[in-house]
Design a protein around this motif. Sequence first.
Motif, PDB file in Angstrom:
ATOM      1  N   GLU A 256      20.451   8.255  49.917  1.00 50.64           N
ATOM      2  CA  GLU A 256      19.604   9.360  50.394  1.00 50.64           C
ATOM      3  C   GLU A 256      19.419  10.347  49.260  1.00 50.64           C
ATOM      4  O   GLU A 256      20.394  10.784  48.654  1.00 50.64           O
ATOM      5  N   ARG A 257      18.171  10.687  48.983  1.00 48.06           N
ATOM      6  CA  ARG A 257      17.916  11.652  47.921  1.00 48.06           C
ATOM      7  C   ARG A 257      18.162  13.073  48.440  1.00 48.06           C
ATOM      8  O   ARG A 257      18.102  13.324  49.647  1.00 48.06           O
ATOM      9  N   ALA A 258      18.417  13.963  47.518  1.00 47.75           N
ATOM     10  CA  ALA A 258      18.650  15.364  47.898  1.00 47.75           C
ATOM     11  C   ALA A 258      17.434  15.893  48.657  1.00 47.75           C
ATOM     12  O   ALA A 258      16.310  15.424  48.434  1.00 47.75           O
ATOM     13  N   PRO A 259      17.628  16.873  49.535  1.00 49.26           N
ATOM     14  CA  PRO A 259      16.505  17.356  50.359  1.00 49.26           C
ATOM     15  C   PRO A 259      15.375  17.975  49.547  1.00 49.26           C
ATOM     16  O   PRO A 259      14.216  17.920  49.952  1.00 49.26           O
ATOM     17  N   SER A 260      15.682  18.562  48.399  1.00 50.40           N
ATOM     18  CA  SER A 260      14.596  19.140  47.595  1.00 50.40           C
ATOM     19  C   SER A 260      14.415  18.293  46.345  1.00 50.40           C
ATOM     20  O   SER A 260      15.211  17.412  46.060  1.00 50.40           O
ATOM     21  N   GLY A 261      13.366  18.597  45.590  1.00 45.76           N
ATOM     22  CA  GLY A 261      13.070  17.815  44.390  1.00 45.76           C
ATOM     23  C   GLY A 261      12.165  16.656  44.720  1.00 45.76           C
ATOM     24  O   GLY A 261      11.711  16.502  45.864  1.00 45.76           O
ATOM     25  N   ILE A 262      11.884  15.819  43.717  1.00 44.61           N
ATOM     26  CA  ILE A 262      10.932  14.733  43.952  1.00 44.61           C
ATOM     27  C   ILE A 262      11.494  13.753  44.979  1.00 44.61           C
ATOM     28  O   ILE A 262      12.677  13.475  44.999  1.00 44.61           O
ATOM     29  N   TRP A 263      10.617  13.289  45.829  1.00 45.93           N
ATOM     30  CA  TRP A 263      10.975  12.346  46.887  1.00 45.93           C
ATOM     31  C   TRP A 263      12.137  12.891  47.729  1.00 45.93           C
ATOM     32  O   TRP A 263      12.982  12.143  48.222  1.00 45.93           O
ATOM     33  N   GLY A 264      12.179  14.205  47.884  1.00 42.40           N
ATOM     34  CA  GLY A 264      13.285  14.854  48.579  1.00 42.40           C
ATOM     35  C   GLY A 264      13.434  14.364  50.007  1.00 42.40           C
ATOM     36  O   GLY A 264      12.470  14.298  50.754  1.00 42.40           O
ATOM     37  N   GLY A 265      14.663  14.004  50.383  1.00 35.76           N
ATOM     38  CA  GLY A 265      14.968  13.578  51.745  1.00 35.76           C
ATOM     39  C   GLY A 265      14.646  12.128  52.020  1.00 35.76           C
ATOM     40  O   GLY A 265      14.999  11.599  53.074  1.00 35.76           O
ATOM     41  N   LEU A 266      13.965  11.458  51.080  1.00 34.96           N
ATOM     42  CA  LEU A 266      13.652  10.040  51.293  1.00 34.96           C
ATOM     43  C   LEU A 266      14.824   9.177  50.815  1.00 34.96           C
ATOM     44  O   LEU A 266      15.790   9.665  50.223  1.00 34.96           O
ATOM     45  N   LEU A 267      14.696   7.877  51.055  1.00 34.36           N
ATOM     46  CA  LEU A 267      15.657   6.949  50.477  1.00 34.36           C
ATOM     47  C   LEU A 267      15.218   6.613  49.063  1.00 34.36           C
ATOM     48  O   LEU A 267      14.013   6.568  48.775  1.00 34.36           O
ATOM     49  N   GLY A 268      16.158   6.384  48.168  1.00 32.83           N
ATOM     50  CA  GLY A 268      15.804   6.023  46.795  1.00 32.83           C
ATOM     51  C   GLY A 268      16.809   5.048  46.240  1.00 32.83           C
ATOM     52  O   GLY A 268      17.814   4.726  46.887  1.00 32.83           O
ATOM     53  N   LEU A 269      16.516   4.555  45.053  1.00 35.35           N
ATOM     54  CA  LEU A 269      17.466   3.700  44.353  1.00 35.35           C
ATOM     55  C   LEU A 269      18.405   4.589  43.550  1.00 35.35           C
ATOM     56  O   LEU A 269      17.993   5.655  43.089  1.00 35.35           O
ATOM     57  N   PRO A 270      19.654   4.174  43.381  1.00 34.70           N
ATOM     58  CA  PRO A 270      20.542   4.961  42.526  1.00 34.70           C
ATOM     59  C   PRO A 270      19.896   5.181  41.163  1.00 34.70           C
ATOM     60  O   PRO A 270      19.391   4.241  40.545  1.00 34.70           O
ATOM     61  N   GLU A 271      19.883   6.439  40.736  1.00 31.26           N
ATOM     62  CA  GLU A 271      19.102   6.813  39.543  1.00 31.26           C
ATOM     63  C   GLU A 271      20.046   7.338  38.463  1.00 31.26           C
ATOM     64  O   GLU A 271      20.978   8.091  38.743  1.00 31.26           O
TER      65      GLU A 271
END
Length: 374
Positions: A256-271
Amino acid sequence: MASAAVAAGSPDFARALLAWQRKHGRHDLPWQNTRDPYRVWLSEIMLQQTQVATVIGYYERFLQRFPDIHALAAAPLEAVLEAWAGLGYYSRARMAHRCAQAVAGAGGGAFPASAAALEQLPGIGPSTAAAIAAFCFGERAAILDANVKRVLSRHRAVAGDPKRPDVLAELWQHARALLPPARAMGRYTQAIMDLGATVCTRTRPRCDACPVRADCQARLQGRTAELPGRGTTTPRPVRAAHLLVALRNQAVLLEERAPSGIWGGLLGLPEFASPAQLHAAALALGAGEPDRLDERRHGFTHFTLLFTPHLLRLPQQLPTPDAPGRRWLPLAQIESAALPAPLRVLLRDVRDAHAGRAQHDPAAARRPPARGRA
Ligand code: SF4
């Protein structure tokens, strides 16, 4: 420089637009022919940074899932982001969710009936508030979205970048001065939107088909190409990122990506900021060297993201990595998950390669960079 004088009210402008809209405007968009503030509000939010053709499908699916303000307010944010995934500019979805909760809570489910009150709600700016108030309540409130800024910059020959406060203030004055009586506000608001979208377009405006061409200053002065003015453009900076695509038993590791920032609150790949950091994480998973795939590029408003995926196939017997916010998502579910569009495209390629196409086409997961909005 902005023009020196602001035009007085022009009944001819509104009259011409209203007559044109009846014949040539858009009448069958899914959010038209309703005065339901929930539907109008939702369409306005979705249309803020996205084209009509893209919005239509999202709008209809969103309404099926959240048919009214109470359904939206009661939904978990993740479900809202899931329905928004692919539409981009996810802060809109987060604000829409907050707005729904405010309206369903303090408002008891009813949107306020004036532009001034609507503007107090999360995610609703002056132009959006005016559009809702005009369409739903017939208020004489002026809109000034990107299309209308273009129309008025040209018609009133307002030079200078519309982002400049003095230019913007002058455009607002024109927008207000040109309004028709309240009874015509819904159609007028639609008309000026339609004119900007279909006739007074960014490039090659169709002045011959324009209902307000007779007194359009840009046309009369041969300045349609130079108006509206543009600010100085600086090249967008490039940000690099390395993404871990860890596969195990037909599932991919997401977080889960952080609530703010790019793609905030979405699922993402480990970056990770560097390949070295990513390799260290791969080692921590008990795996070997990941396979570096071709880098891809994605344009955001303020920067370009250059991301390099690194594919790691993990043995089935490995335990689930124990980190908060991480989960395994079956590849079969990537279409409905709350993923940003570029990552969904990447995972589709990986899924297809994983399904066996790679045996015949090893380049299947190495497509050219994806472009477009979040
Ligand atoms: Fe736009 Fe041309 Fe119409 Fe002027 S005459 S408002 S430039 S389409």
